[in-house]
Write an enzyme that holds these catalytic residues in place. Structure first.
Site, short mmCIF file in Angstrom:
data_model
loop_
_atom_site.label_atom_id
_atom_site.label_comp_id
_atom_site.label_asym_id
_atom_site.label_seq_id
_atom_site.Cartn_x
_atom_site.Cartn_y
_atom_site.Cartn_z
N CYS A 271 -2.60 -3.26 14.60
CA CYS A 271 -2.20 -2.98 13.22
C CYS A 271 -2.61 -4.11 12.27
O CYS A 271 -2.32 -5.28 12.52
CB CYS A 271 -0.69 -2.79 13.17
SG CYS A 271 -0.06 -2.63 11.50
N CYS B 154 -2.89 1.26 8.40
CA CYS B 154 -1.97 0.58 7.49
C CYS B 154 -2.31 -0.89 7.36
O CYS B 154 -2.62 -1.56 8.32
CB CYS B 154 -0.53 0.79 7.91
SG CYS B 154 -0.12 0.11 9.50
N CYS C 150 4.29 -7.70 7.94
CA CYS C 150 5.19 -7.23 8.99
C CYS C 150 5.29 -8.29 10.08
O CYS C 150 4.30 -8.93 10.43
CB CYS C 150 4.66 -5.92 9.59
SG CYS C 150 5.81 -5.21 10.80
N GLU D 77 0.83 -1.20 0.00
CA GLU D 77 0.00 0.00 0.00
C GLU D 77 0.87 1.26 0.00
O GLU D 77 1.87 1.32 0.70
CB GLU D 77 -0.86 0.04 1.26
CG GLU D 77 -1.83 -1.10 1.33
CD GLU D 77 -2.65 -1.06 2.60
OE1 GLU D 77 -3.38 -2.03 2.83
OE2 GLU D 77 -2.55 -0.09 3.36
N CYS E 126 3.21 8.25 1.58
CA CYS E 126 3.57 7.29 2.63
C CYS E 126 3.85 5.94 1.96
O CYS E 126 2.99 5.40 1.28
CB CYS E 126 2.40 7.19 3.60
SG CYS E 126 2.63 5.94 4.85
N CYS F 198 2.31 -5.57 16.06
CA CYS F 198 1.65 -4.62 16.96
C CYS F 198 0.15 -4.95 16.97
O CYS F 198 -0.44 -5.23 15.93
CB CYS F 198 1.87 -3.19 16.47
SG CYS F 198 3.62 -2.76 16.38
#
Ligand code: SF4
Length: 363
Positions: free
Chosen positions: A132, A346, A125, A97, A118, A129
């Protein structure tokens, strides 16, 4: 697996030095490297066919040696508040993204608004977290430097050719892909490429201490934003697994080292989550940290993410938190909601799209 080896490397990973070396192996003069890069970055040529001052044989070689379109813009979503999200498909079918944020400046028209792009640095990932979407499906691979720069080139095309700032805050932990990140940022900064000043480039991290210290030693001098999201270890431990490896007593001195090396104000990002980190005790602890670091605090009301339990605090509670920081003379802003209607937290757009699309390579 840390990388993906495409059939042809993206041309956006090349520098004058690497390109001149390849040209010299062909017997072509080194000055052609400058001409090629000029076509790519200044004249925004999408293919070697447009490079009219190059010999035909060289244009042919370029097309065979390099990928000029490693990222395909697959889907765009425009939100009502001028945030645009672009889902880009890489050569192996992975989705990343890129978000273009158009922030109008006071007193001038939309045509003078500042455009911030961005970018993502990893597919998925590994940092997990708890708030997220990017971490939900785990980590797949690092992006190459060429793929990171190509994201910006696609975004620039979509955004009308120019942007004022780059924030490395999309999918992935940028400092976990350190070498490719640095190679990409040097290209973004270089006068022969995008020429964006280092002060206009911000790298955001969840707190990878050794790499913050490494970045502090880089002459490039980009800005740093630290995703704090909790002002005590107790709160950070609940929502950010990275805090077990790099708790506040390690993270905060590393932030101080970075700030003193570059003399630039850090930003502390703080996602406000109801009943987790939105108390006045957290605001007071956050104010202490921000004052010691001379950091700006960016409060971000959390977005609801499908599959995650977190709620956004009420507007009144958000404003109390902000006031508590300001009462302690902390520079702080409460981010106006941008892009909630386009899955802007995100990783959300990618996750939703992956459920719908077969994971095919683009042509
Ligand atoms: S917030 Fe950043 S570091 Fe944490 S899981 Fe999401 S992408 Fe990774």
């Amino acid at each position: 697996m840390t990388g993906f080896a495409p059939a042809k490397p993206p041309v956006f990973g090349e520098t004058p030095g690497t390109l001149a070396a390849r040209l010299s192996a062909l017997g072509a003069p080194a000055f052609r490297a400058g001409q090629i890069l000029d076509w790519i970055y200044k004249r925004r040529a999408c293919s070697p066919d447009a490079m009219s001052n190059l010999p035909g044989a060289l244009r042919e070689w370029l097309g065979e040696a390099f990928d000029f379109a490693p990222n395909e813009p697959l889907l765009q979503k425009q939100s009502s508040d001028v945030t645009r999200k672009i889902l880009q498909r890489l050569r192996d079918g992975s989705l990343v993204e890129t978000v273009v944020i158009n922030a109008p400046q006071e007193g001038v028209g939309v045509e003078h608004s500042r455009q911030t792009v961005c970018v993502s640095t990893q597919v998925g990932c590994a940092y997990g977290c708890r708030f997220c979407a990017s971490g939900l499906a785990g980590w797949k691979r690092n992006l190459s430097a060429g793929e990171i720069v190509a994201q910006l080139m696609v975004a620039a095309r979509v955004a009308g050719g120019v942007f004022d700032n780059v924030v490395v805050m999309g999918m992935g932990e940028p400092l976990a892909n350190y070498d490719n990140l640095l190679a990409a940022l040097r290209i973004v900064n270089a006068p022969w490429a995008l020429g964006l000043g280092a002060r206009r480039i911000t790298v955001s991290t969840s707190g990878v201490v050794p790499k913050i210290l490494a970045l502090a030693e880089e002459p490039l001098g980009v800005r740093l934003a630290v995703s704090l999201h909790g002002a005590t270890n107790e709160v950070r431990d609940r929502i950010m697994p990275v805090n077990r490896r790099f708790p506040l007593e390690k993270l905060l001195p590393a932030c101080a080292t970075f700030a003193s090396r570059h003399g630039r104000m850090l930003t502390l990002e703080f996602i406000l989550i109801a009943e987790i980190n939105d108390s006045l005790e957290q605001a007071r602890a956050l104010a202490d940290i921000a004052r010691k670091l001379h950091a700006h605090v960016n409060l971000i009301p959390c977005n609801a993410v499908e599959g995650l339990p977190w709620q956004r605090p009420s507007l009144t509670r958000q404003q109390h938190f902000l006031r508590a920081l300001k009462a302690r003379s902390v520079s702080a802003t409460l981010r106006r909601e941008k892009g909630a209607d386009i899955d802007a937290a995100c990783g959300q757009l990618r996750l939703r799209t992956e459920k719908l699309l077969p994971n095919q390579q683009h042509a």
